[in-house]
Write an enzyme that holds these catalytic residues in place. Structure first.
Site, PDB file in Angstrom:
ATOM      1  N   GLU A  44       0.832  -1.196   0.000  1.00  0.00           N
ATOM      2  CA  GLU A  44       0.000   0.000   0.000  1.00  0.00           C
ATOM      3  C   GLU A  44       0.877   1.260   0.000  1.00  0.00           C
ATOM      4  OE1 GLU A  44      -3.650   1.823   2.729  1.00  0.00           O
ATOM      5  OE2 GLU A  44      -2.118   0.553   3.655  1.00  0.00           O
ATOM      6  N   LYS A 117     -10.048   1.806  -1.751  1.00  0.00           N
ATOM      7  CA  LYS A 117     -10.171   1.290  -0.383  1.00  0.00           C
ATOM      8  C   LYS A 117     -11.526   1.660   0.221  1.00  0.00           C
ATOM      9  CE  LYS A 117      -7.391   1.316   3.887  1.00  0.00           C
ATOM     10  NZ  LYS A 117      -6.094   1.806   4.440  1.00  0.00           N
ATOM     11  N   CYS A 160      -5.413  -2.986   3.005  1.00  0.00           N
ATOM     12  CA  CYS A 160      -5.065  -2.737   4.405  1.00  0.00           C
ATOM     13  C   CYS A 160      -6.241  -2.908   5.379  1.00  0.00           C
ATOM     14  CB  CYS A 160      -4.394  -1.376   4.550  1.00  0.00           C
ATOM     15  SG  CYS A 160      -3.431  -1.221   6.079  1.00  0.00           S
TER      16      CYS A 160
END
Length: 300
Positions: A44, A117, A160
């Site tokens: 990331e 995300k 994440c």
């Protein structure tokens, strides 16, 4: 014949200097491609330091459009090396609208998809809500928890903080993902004691291996390494713990990195998931008629 897939990942430090960070990424990509990797994933926000430790509007200048300089460089590498490459961008979508975006490049086909995300944290040292807008969820437009089709298969790409949510992994599996991929940036508060650090890292590894088990899919996880200071001077910085790994559809660890810069390469048997799902048929036995309350925040 068994269908196999050579998957590699780059675990690296990163710096505020994009040129230096991207040079490190490129070296890892080339090394893995030279060793036969067909699919390579980066961590990331690999092109910059982890800037979300504090809030500063000047840092929005780090963002780029999807087809900006970083995207063009990654697309050129994927084409030159004839690989599927998963990169990460601080995306400037429009004035005042920014995303933490994972992007997929498929050889000479260029960019074939992106995932913005969905779960955005807001915790000491991880002030991401200041910088990132959550991705939209619209299956008809192939946004949100929708796999990205490539020449190598359907990639269930998450980022994440998404890795802690079983719902996200399950939705990708239900949409036909062939494997789950998690580019990430996670580490310790240097002030935590060793026992607390061990608990956090073990939980992080365990939850993602559990997604492999629950969905009968391989899981690929790339984290960063190294200490990154809080340049505001308020916090102690973050010690990124590395620990990147690749596991099979029963959660079995196939490769596991330490706390230094490292590249992992694994040949996955892509037919094992079918065999595993035949003996552990979780999708068959789901009580979909009884799960309606999962769309509620809490059952009071």
């Amino acid at each position: 014949m068994t269908r196999t897939l050579k998957v590699g990942l780059v675990q690296q430090p990163a710096w505020p200097d994009k040129a230096r960070s991207l040079a490190e990424s490129e070296a890892g990509i080339r090394e893995l491609a030279g060793a036969g990797a067909q699919l390579v994933m980066l961590q990331e926000l690999h092109a910059t330091h982890y800037f979300c430790q504090f809030e500063d509007t000047a840092l929005f200048d780090l963002a780029e459009p999807l087809d900006g300089p970083t995207g063009q460089r990654l697309a050129a590498l994927a084409a030159e090396l004839d690989i599927v490459l998963v990169g990460s961008l601080f995306e400037r979508r429009a004035p005042g609208l920014y995303h933490n975006t994972a992007v997929v490049y498929d050889g000479g086909h260029g960019r074939v998809g992106q995932y913005r995300k969905m779960h955005i944290p807001d915790d000491p040292g991880f002030y991401e809500k200041f910088y990132f807008t959550p991705g939209d969820h619209d299956a008809a437009r192939e946004e949100g928890f929708t796999p990205i089709d490539t020449s190598l298969g359907r990639l269930g790409l998450l980022v994440c903080w998404d890795q802690w949510y079983p719902e996200a992994a399950r939705l990708m599996a239900l949409a036909g993902a062939d494997l789950l991929l998690y580019p990430t940036a996670i580490g310790w508060d240097p002030q935590d004691d060793d026992d607390e650090k061990a608990r956090q890292k073990d939980a992080w590894t365990l939850i993602q291996r559990s997604h492999a088990v629950a969905n009968g899919l391989p899981v690929v996880v790339a984290n960063r390494v190294g200490h990154e200071s809080d340049h505001s001077g308020i916090g102690p910085g973050i010690d990124f713990w590395g620990g990147s790994f690749i596991c099979g559809p029963q959660g079995e660890l196939l490769a596991h990195a330490g706390q230094q810069a490292e590249r992992l390469l694994v040949t996955l048997d892509m037919e094992r998931g079918e065999a595993v799902r035949r003996i552990w048929p979780y999708l068959r036995d789901r009580r979909v008629d009884a799960y309606g309350d999962l769309t509620r925040r809490y059952r009071d």
